[in-house]
Design a protein around this motif. Structure first.
Motif, PDB file in Angstrom:
ATOM      1  N   MET A   1       0.643  -1.215   0.031  1.00 44.62           N
ATOM      2  CA  MET A   1      -0.082   0.145  -0.178  1.00 44.62           C
ATOM      3  C   MET A   1       1.125   1.207   0.030  1.00 44.62           C
ATOM      4  N   LYS A   2       1.947   1.164   0.783  1.00 42.39           N
ATOM      5  CA  LYS A   2       3.073   2.564   0.923  1.00 42.39           C
ATOM      6  C   LYS A   2       3.534   2.833  -0.645  1.00 42.39           C
ATOM      7  N   ASN A   3       3.951   1.398  -1.244  1.00 43.13           N
ATOM      8  CA  ASN A   3       4.349   1.548  -2.370  1.00 43.13           C
ATOM      9  C   ASN A   3       3.640   2.162  -3.686  1.00 43.13           C
ATOM     10  N   ARG A   4       2.117   1.817  -3.609  1.00 47.31           N
ATOM     11  CA  ARG A   4       1.260   2.677  -4.460  1.00 47.31           C
ATOM     12  C   ARG A   4       1.047   4.222  -4.257  1.00 47.31           C
ATOM     13  N   PHE A   5       0.872   4.278  -2.808  1.00 50.09           N
ATOM     14  CA  PHE A   5       0.682   5.758  -2.460  1.00 50.09           C
ATOM     15  C   PHE A   5       2.018   6.566  -2.940  1.00 50.09           C
ATOM     16  N   LEU A   6       3.231   6.140  -2.703  1.00 45.70           N
ATOM     17  CA  LEU A   6       4.320   6.717  -3.300  1.00 45.70           C
ATOM     18  C   LEU A   6       4.603   6.875  -4.525  1.00 45.70           C
ATOM     19  N   SER A   7       4.012   5.867  -5.212  1.00 46.71           N
ATOM     20  CA  SER A   7       4.031   5.992  -6.835  1.00 46.71           C
ATOM     21  C   SER A   7       2.876   6.911  -7.322  1.00 46.71           C
ATOM     22  N   ASN A   8       1.853   7.130  -6.713  1.00 46.36           N
ATOM     23  CA  ASN A   8       0.534   7.954  -6.877  1.00 46.36           C
ATOM     24  C   ASN A   8       1.246   9.514  -6.666  1.00 46.36           C
ATOM     25  N   ILE A   9       2.181   9.589  -5.733  1.00 41.55           N
ATOM     26  CA  ILE A   9       2.640  10.828  -5.456  1.00 41.55           C
ATOM     27  C   ILE A   9       3.654  11.384  -6.310  1.00 41.55           C
ATOM     28  N   LEU A  10       4.535  10.401  -6.799  1.00 38.22           N
ATOM     29  CA  LEU A  10       5.633  10.635  -7.595  1.00 38.22           C
ATOM     30  C   LEU A  10       4.895  10.860  -9.084  1.00 38.22           C
ATOM     31  N   LEU A  11       4.053  10.235  -9.520  1.00 36.65           N
ATOM     32  CA  LEU A  11       3.361  10.477 -10.595  1.00 36.65           C
ATOM     33  C   LEU A  11       2.616  11.850 -10.597  1.00 36.65           C
ATOM     34  N   THR A  12       1.959  12.372  -9.664  1.00 36.69           N
ATOM     35  CA  THR A  12       1.457  13.357  -9.501  1.00 36.69           C
ATOM     36  C   THR A  12       2.555  14.528  -9.629  1.00 36.69           C
ATOM     37  N   PHE A  13       3.641  14.480  -9.110  1.00 35.68           N
ATOM     38  CA  PHE A  13       4.708  15.406  -9.382  1.00 35.68           C
ATOM     39  C   PHE A  13       5.297  15.615 -10.722  1.00 35.68           C
ATOM     40  N   ILE A  14       5.367  14.282 -11.285  1.00 31.07           N
ATOM     41  CA  ILE A  14       5.937  14.136 -12.495  1.00 31.07           C
ATOM     42  C   ILE A  14       4.735  15.181 -13.469  1.00 31.07           C
ATOM     43  N   TRP A  15       3.434  14.604 -12.989  1.00 29.64           N
ATOM     44  CA  TRP A  15       2.283  15.542 -13.912  1.00 29.64           C
ATOM     45  C   TRP A  15       2.505  17.106 -13.946  1.00 29.64           C
ATOM     46  N   VAL A  16       2.792  17.365 -12.714  1.00 29.51           N
ATOM     47  CA  VAL A  16       2.824  19.084 -12.446  1.00 29.51           C
ATOM     48  C   VAL A  16       4.091  19.500 -13.209  1.00 29.51           C
ATOM     49  N   ALA A  17       5.082  18.642 -13.208  1.00 31.43           N
ATOM     50  CA  ALA A  17       6.465  19.086 -13.806  1.00 31.43           C
ATOM     51  C   ALA A  17       6.229  19.403 -15.394  1.00 31.43           C
ATOM     52  N   ILE A  18       5.485  18.172 -15.797  1.00 27.54           N
ATOM     53  CA  ILE A  18       5.468  18.292 -17.264  1.00 27.54           C
ATOM     54  C   ILE A  18       4.468  19.346 -17.837  1.00 27.54           C
ATOM     55  N   THR A  19       3.337  19.555 -17.010  1.00 24.25           N
ATOM     56  CA  THR A  19       2.293  20.456 -17.291  1.00 24.25           C
ATOM     57  C   THR A  19       3.073  21.964 -17.141  1.00 24.25           C
ATOM     58  N   GLY A  20       4.054  22.095 -16.180  1.00 31.55           N
ATOM     59  CA  GLY A  20       4.333  23.516 -15.892  1.00 31.55           C
ATOM     60  C   GLY A  20       3.576  24.352 -15.092  1.00 31.55           C
ATOM     61  N   ASP A  21       2.407  23.756 -14.626  1.00 34.90           N
ATOM     62  CA  ASP A  21       1.377  24.596 -13.872  1.00 34.90           C
ATOM     63  C   ASP A  21       1.603  24.178 -12.303  1.00 34.90           C
ATOM     64  N   PHE A  22       1.930  24.953 -11.321  1.00 37.69           N
ATOM     65  CA  PHE A  22       1.931  24.612 -10.003  1.00 37.69           C
ATOM     66  C   PHE A  22       0.876  25.106  -9.035  1.00 37.69           C
TER      67      PHE A  22
ATOM     68  N   ILE B   1      -6.056   7.042 -11.186  1.00 43.54           N
ATOM     69  CA  ILE B   1      -6.822   6.110 -12.132  1.00 43.54           C
ATOM     70  C   ILE B   1      -5.614   5.305 -12.880  1.00 43.54           C
ATOM     71  N   ILE B   2      -4.448   5.820 -13.367  1.00 46.44           N
ATOM     72  CA  ILE B   2      -3.629   4.996 -14.067  1.00 46.44           C
ATOM     73  C   ILE B   2      -2.976   3.999 -13.300  1.00 46.44           C
ATOM     74  N   LEU B   3      -3.016   4.261 -12.095  1.00 41.25           N
ATOM     75  CA  LEU B   3      -2.348   3.211 -11.232  1.00 41.25           C
ATOM     76  C   LEU B   3      -3.468   2.206 -10.923  1.00 41.25           C
ATOM     77  N   TYR B   4      -4.813   2.417 -10.848  1.00 41.24           N
ATOM     78  CA  TYR B   4      -5.859   1.307 -10.789  1.00 41.24           C
ATOM     79  C   TYR B   4      -5.935   0.468 -11.931  1.00 41.24           C
ATOM     80  N   VAL B   5      -5.838   1.285 -13.132  1.00 41.59           N
ATOM     81  CA  VAL B   5      -5.936   0.461 -14.199  1.00 41.59           C
ATOM     82  C   VAL B   5      -4.661  -0.410 -14.570  1.00 41.59           C
ATOM     83  N   ILE B   6      -3.406   0.041 -14.221  1.00 46.94           N
ATOM     84  CA  ILE B   6      -2.383  -0.929 -14.467  1.00 46.94           C
ATOM     85  C   ILE B   6      -2.431  -1.966 -13.478  1.00 46.94           C
ATOM     86  N   THR B   7      -2.643  -1.975 -12.082  1.00 45.77           N
ATOM     87  CA  THR B   7      -2.784  -3.011 -11.139  1.00 45.77           C
ATOM     88  C   THR B   7      -3.874  -3.619 -10.884  1.00 45.77           C
ATOM     89  N   LYS B   8      -4.757  -3.372 -11.819  1.00 44.01           N
ATOM     90  CA  LYS B   8      -6.167  -4.255 -11.766  1.00 44.01           C
ATOM     91  C   LYS B   8      -6.110  -5.704 -11.901  1.00 44.01           C
TER      92      LYS B   8
END
Length: 158
Positions: A1-22, A36-43
């Protein structure tokens, strides 16, 4: 569960960095998108507890904010009107919460709500004593705590 949460946070920061909107809303959108992406991948894989807890946690936060707003309005109304509507009392609330963490969180949530105060826990940790400013019906008050805070809190923690 910790790994999924950390992955979720990491992907969130990647999204923010790519879009450039903070902006805050972009963080929220990125968190939801990565969830949603993690849910689909690990379903279909075993442990899906993370995907059940996060929606319950978000719903609990909104429930607590709603209860907080209602209690604040009730206390504020009593303060600004010339007549006092208080009917204080102390109630014994039987507990389904068993661990120290569950009891502590429940007691703190009750205390954070204006008009209520957790006083003590029995020695056998089966009863929580709560002071209420507006206690017209003891059983309704107990049912509100049991079916509100305690039920939702235990759904998240267990």
């Amino acid at each position: 569960m910790k790994n999924r949460f950390l992955s979720n946070i990491l992907l969130t920061f990647i999204w923010v960095a790519i879009t450039g909107d903070f902006a805050f809303l972009n963080y929220v959108f990125g968190f939801i998108l990565s969830f949603i992406i993690l849910y689909v991948i690990t379903k279909g894989r075993g442990d899906a507890k993370y995907f059940k807890i996060i929606p319950k946690l978000i719903a609990f936060v909104f429930f607590f904010l709603w209860e907080l707003l209602k209690a604040n309005l009730q206390v504020a109304y009593d303060v600004v009107t010339p007549k006092f509507y208080m009917t204080p009392g102390i109630v014994r609330v039987p507990l389904e919460a068993e661990t120290n963490l569950e009891i502590t969180l429940l007691a703190n949530l009750i205390t954070l709500t204006p008009g209520t105060l957790s006083l003590d826990v029995s020695d056998d940790r089966k009863v929580l004593y709560v002071h209420a400013m507006y206690l017209s019906d003891k059983q309704a008050f107990i049912d509100d705590i049991k079916n509100g805070f305690e039920k939702r809190l235990l759904e998240i923690l267990r």
